[in-house]
Design a protein around this motif. Structure first.
Motif, PDB file in Angstrom:
ATOM      1  N   VAL A 205       0.811  -1.222   0.000  1.00  0.00           N
ATOM      2  CA  VAL A 205       0.000   0.000   0.000  1.00  0.00           C
ATOM      3  C   VAL A 205       0.844   1.272   0.000  1.00  0.00           C
ATOM      4  O   VAL A 205       0.476   2.251  -0.641  1.00  0.00           O
ATOM      5  CB  VAL A 205      -1.010   0.002   1.181  1.00  0.00           C
ATOM      6  CG1 VAL A 205      -0.327   0.135   2.523  1.00  0.00           C
ATOM      7  CG2 VAL A 205      -2.054   1.089   1.002  1.00  0.00           C
ATOM      8  N   PHE A 206       1.990   1.279   0.677  1.00  0.00           N
ATOM      9  CA  PHE A 206       2.804   2.491   0.754  1.00  0.00           C
ATOM     10  C   PHE A 206       3.419   2.797  -0.612  1.00  0.00           C
ATOM     11  O   PHE A 206       4.095   1.972  -1.205  1.00  0.00           O
ATOM     12  CB  PHE A 206       3.893   2.359   1.833  1.00  0.00           C
ATOM     13  CG  PHE A 206       3.313   2.400   3.213  1.00  0.00           C
ATOM     14  CD1 PHE A 206       3.149   3.603   3.880  1.00  0.00           C
ATOM     15  CD2 PHE A 206       2.879   1.237   3.832  1.00  0.00           C
ATOM     16  CE1 PHE A 206       2.589   3.645   5.138  1.00  0.00           C
ATOM     17  CE2 PHE A 206       2.319   1.259   5.092  1.00  0.00           C
ATOM     18  CZ  PHE A 206       2.164   2.473   5.749  1.00  0.00           C
TER      19      PHE A 206
ATOM     20  N   LYS B 212      -2.004   9.329  -3.048  1.00  0.00           N
ATOM     21  CA  LYS B 212      -0.935   8.335  -3.078  1.00  0.00           C
ATOM     22  C   LYS B 212      -0.667   8.006  -1.614  1.00  0.00           C
ATOM     23  O   LYS B 212      -0.444   8.906  -0.801  1.00  0.00           O
ATOM     24  CB  LYS B 212       0.318   8.892  -3.757  1.00  0.00           C
ATOM     25  CG  LYS B 212       1.404   7.861  -3.923  1.00  0.00           C
ATOM     26  CD  LYS B 212       2.555   8.402  -4.739  1.00  0.00           C
ATOM     27  CE  LYS B 212       3.593   7.325  -4.936  1.00  0.00           C
ATOM     28  NZ  LYS B 212       4.725   7.815  -5.728  1.00  0.00           N
ATOM     29  N   TRP B 213      -0.716   6.728  -1.262  1.00  0.00           N
ATOM     30  CA  TRP B 213      -0.620   6.327   0.137  1.00  0.00           C
ATOM     31  C   TRP B 213       0.802   6.446   0.677  1.00  0.00           C
ATOM     32  O   TRP B 213       1.731   5.851   0.161  1.00  0.00           O
ATOM     33  CB  TRP B 213      -1.134   4.901   0.321  1.00  0.00           C
ATOM     34  CG  TRP B 213      -2.575   4.738  -0.031  1.00  0.00           C
ATOM     35  CD1 TRP B 213      -3.087   3.897  -0.970  1.00  0.00           C
ATOM     36  CD2 TRP B 213      -3.691   5.431   0.526  1.00  0.00           C
ATOM     37  NE1 TRP B 213      -4.455   4.023  -1.022  1.00  0.00           N
ATOM     38  CE2 TRP B 213      -4.856   4.964  -0.113  1.00  0.00           C
ATOM     39  CE3 TRP B 213      -3.827   6.418   1.505  1.00  0.00           C
ATOM     40  CZ2 TRP B 213      -6.123   5.421   0.197  1.00  0.00           C
ATOM     41  CZ3 TRP B 213      -5.098   6.886   1.813  1.00  0.00           C
ATOM     42  CH2 TRP B 213      -6.224   6.390   1.171  1.00  0.00           C
ATOM     43  N   ASP B 214       0.931   7.247   1.710  1.00  0.00           N
ATOM     44  CA  ASP B 214       2.162   7.366   2.493  1.00  0.00           C
ATOM     45  C   ASP B 214       1.733   7.536   3.947  1.00  0.00           C
ATOM     46  O   ASP B 214       0.530   7.482   4.250  1.00  0.00           O
ATOM     47  CB  ASP B 214       3.047   8.523   2.002  1.00  0.00           C
ATOM     48  CG  ASP B 214       2.368   9.886   2.059  1.00  0.00           C
ATOM     49  OD1 ASP B 214       1.374  10.070   2.796  1.00  0.00           O
ATOM     50  OD2 ASP B 214       2.834  10.805   1.367  1.00  0.00           O
ATOM     51  N   ASP B 215       2.670   7.729   4.840  1.00  0.00           N
ATOM     52  CA  ASP B 215       2.332   7.853   6.266  1.00  0.00           C
ATOM     53  C   ASP B 215       1.288   8.949   6.500  1.00  0.00           C
ATOM     54  O   ASP B 215       0.324   8.756   7.235  1.00  0.00           O
ATOM     55  CB  ASP B 215       3.581   8.165   7.095  1.00  0.00           C
ATOM     56  CG  ASP B 215       4.555   7.013   7.179  1.00  0.00           C
ATOM     57  OD1 ASP B 215       4.628   6.200   6.239  1.00  0.00           O
ATOM     58  OD2 ASP B 215       5.267   6.929   8.189  1.00  0.00           O
TER      59      ASP B 215
ATOM     60  N   TYR C  80       2.645  -0.796  11.936  1.00  0.00           N
ATOM     61  CA  TYR C  80       2.370  -2.215  11.707  1.00  0.00           C
ATOM     62  C   TYR C  80       2.125  -2.479  10.224  1.00  0.00           C
ATOM     63  O   TYR C  80       2.682  -3.411   9.641  1.00  0.00           O
ATOM     64  CB  TYR C  80       1.169  -2.643  12.546  1.00  0.00           C
ATOM     65  CG  TYR C  80       0.751  -4.076  12.341  1.00  0.00           C
ATOM     66  CD1 TYR C  80       1.459  -5.120  12.923  1.00  0.00           C
ATOM     67  CD2 TYR C  80      -0.361  -4.393  11.577  1.00  0.00           C
ATOM     68  CE1 TYR C  80       1.070  -6.435  12.759  1.00  0.00           C
ATOM     69  CE2 TYR C  80      -0.765  -5.714  11.401  1.00  0.00           C
ATOM     70  CZ  TYR C  80      -0.037  -6.720  11.994  1.00  0.00           C
ATOM     71  OH  TYR C  80      -0.419  -8.028  11.807  1.00  0.00           O
ATOM     72  N   LEU C  81       1.292  -1.651   9.606  1.00  0.00           N
ATOM     73  CA  LEU C  81       1.019  -1.806   8.178  1.00  0.00           C
ATOM     74  C   LEU C  81       2.300  -1.679   7.353  1.00  0.00           C
ATOM     75  O   LEU C  81       2.513  -2.432   6.413  1.00  0.00           O
ATOM     76  CB  LEU C  81      -0.001  -0.768   7.691  1.00  0.00           C
ATOM     77  CG  LEU C  81      -1.438  -0.976   8.141  1.00  0.00           C
ATOM     78  CD1 LEU C  81      -2.289   0.223   7.725  1.00  0.00           C
ATOM     79  CD2 LEU C  81      -2.002  -2.266   7.563  1.00  0.00           C
ATOM     80  N   LYS C  82       3.127  -0.731   7.719  1.00  0.00           N
ATOM     81  CA  LYS C  82       4.377  -0.517   6.983  1.00  0.00           C
ATOM     82  C   LYS C  82       5.253  -1.770   7.039  1.00  0.00           C
ATOM     83  O   LYS C  82       5.814  -2.203   6.035  1.00  0.00           O
ATOM     84  CB  LYS C  82       5.123   0.690   7.535  1.00  0.00           C
ATOM     85  CG  LYS C  82       6.296   1.107   6.677  1.00  0.00           C
ATOM     86  CD  LYS C  82       6.914   2.378   7.179  1.00  0.00           C
ATOM     87  CE  LYS C  82       6.193   3.522   6.513  1.00  0.00           C
ATOM     88  NZ  LYS C  82       6.810   4.815   6.790  1.00  0.00           N
TER      89      LYS C  82
ATOM     90  N   GLU D  26       4.263  -4.963   7.894  1.00  0.00           N
ATOM     91  CA  GLU D  26       3.608  -6.175   7.395  1.00  0.00           C
ATOM     92  C   GLU D  26       3.353  -6.154   5.887  1.00  0.00           C
ATOM     93  O   GLU D  26       3.355  -7.198   5.245  1.00  0.00           O
ATOM     94  CB  GLU D  26       2.287  -6.393   8.128  1.00  0.00           C
ATOM     95  CG  GLU D  26       2.453  -6.759   9.578  1.00  0.00           C
ATOM     96  CD  GLU D  26       3.201  -8.060   9.792  1.00  0.00           C
ATOM     97  OE1 GLU D  26       2.845  -9.063   9.154  1.00  0.00           O
ATOM     98  OE2 GLU D  26       4.141  -8.068  10.614  1.00  0.00           O
ATOM     99  N   THR D  27       3.125  -4.998   5.309  1.00  0.00           N
ATOM    100  CA  THR D  27       2.788  -4.936   3.883  1.00  0.00           C
ATOM    101  C   THR D  27       4.005  -4.821   2.998  1.00  0.00           C
ATOM    102  O   THR D  27       3.881  -4.829   1.772  1.00  0.00           O
ATOM    103  CB  THR D  27       1.821  -3.778   3.577  1.00  0.00           C
ATOM    104  OG1 THR D  27       2.453  -2.531   3.887  1.00  0.00           O
ATOM    105  CG2 THR D  27       0.530  -3.917   4.362  1.00  0.00           C
ATOM    106  N   ALA D  28       5.169  -4.738   3.588  1.00  0.00           N
ATOM    107  CA  ALA D  28       6.407  -4.683   2.810  1.00  0.00           C
ATOM    108  C   ALA D  28       6.969  -6.077   2.576  1.00  0.00           C
ATOM    109  O   ALA D  28       7.950  -6.245   1.863  1.00  0.00           O
ATOM    110  CB  ALA D  28       7.437  -3.824   3.524  1.00  0.00           C
ATOM    111  N   LYS D  29       6.378  -7.080   3.183  1.00  0.00           N
ATOM    112  CA  LYS D  29       6.889  -8.458   3.109  1.00  0.00           C
ATOM    113  C   LYS D  29       6.571  -9.081   1.775  1.00  0.00           C
ATOM    114  O   LYS D  29       5.589  -8.830   1.149  1.00  0.00           O
ATOM    115  CB  LYS D  29       6.290  -9.309   4.218  1.00  0.00           C
ATOM    116  CG  LYS D  29       6.753  -8.861   5.598  1.00  0.00           C
ATOM    117  CD  LYS D  29       6.100  -9.712   6.672  1.00  0.00           C
ATOM    118  CE  LYS D  29       6.596  -9.280   8.034  1.00  0.00           C
ATOM    119  NZ  LYS D  29       5.984 -10.054   9.108  1.00  0.00           N
TER     120      LYS D  29
END
Length: 129
Positions: A61-62, A84-87, A122-124, A126-129
């Protein structure tokens, strides 16, 4: 109100005091993020190649444009949002989805800033895996 929990100390040992409402630490942040995501799990998946549910899969997502996960039926408002999805954009959206993107279908937000920060961390991870 802080709640204190004491572990009984044996002779020659040190008692441990834990504040239930203590600030997040590097050790507690992942657990707090996972706990915050528990409510999101009803609609979203995180794993690479995961299915879309009521909400889109959030893997990667990031850096991704909002409304762009293949196979997910986004609201016209989300497709046209230009986000655009960022923090920062995730924090604003998660705080008040319908305020950030009027017409979005996501009805649930996370008002608490510390829970929101833990969720984004957490999303950052877990979603980078």
């Amino acid at each position: 109100m802080r709640q204190l929990f004491w572990l009984a100390a044996l002779p020659g040992t040190v008692a441990l005091v834990v504040a239930a409402n203590a600030p997040l630490t590097a050790q507690s942040a992942p657990a707090a993020g996972a706990q915050a995501f528990a409510a999101c799990r009803a609609c979203h998946t995180l794993n690479k190649g995961g299915r879309n549910g009521v909400g889109p899969n959030l893997n990667g997502v990031f850096g991704r444009a909002a409304g762009s996960v293949p196979g997910f039926n986004y609201s016209p408002a989300m497709k046209a949002s230009g986000l655009k999805w960022d923090d920062k954009t995730l924090a604003e959206f998660i705080a008040a989805p319908m305020k950030k993107v009027p017409g979005t279908r996501m009805p649930i937000g996370v008002a608490d800033p510390s829970k929101r920060a833990a969720l984004i961390a957490y999303l950052k991870a877990e979603t980078a895996k």
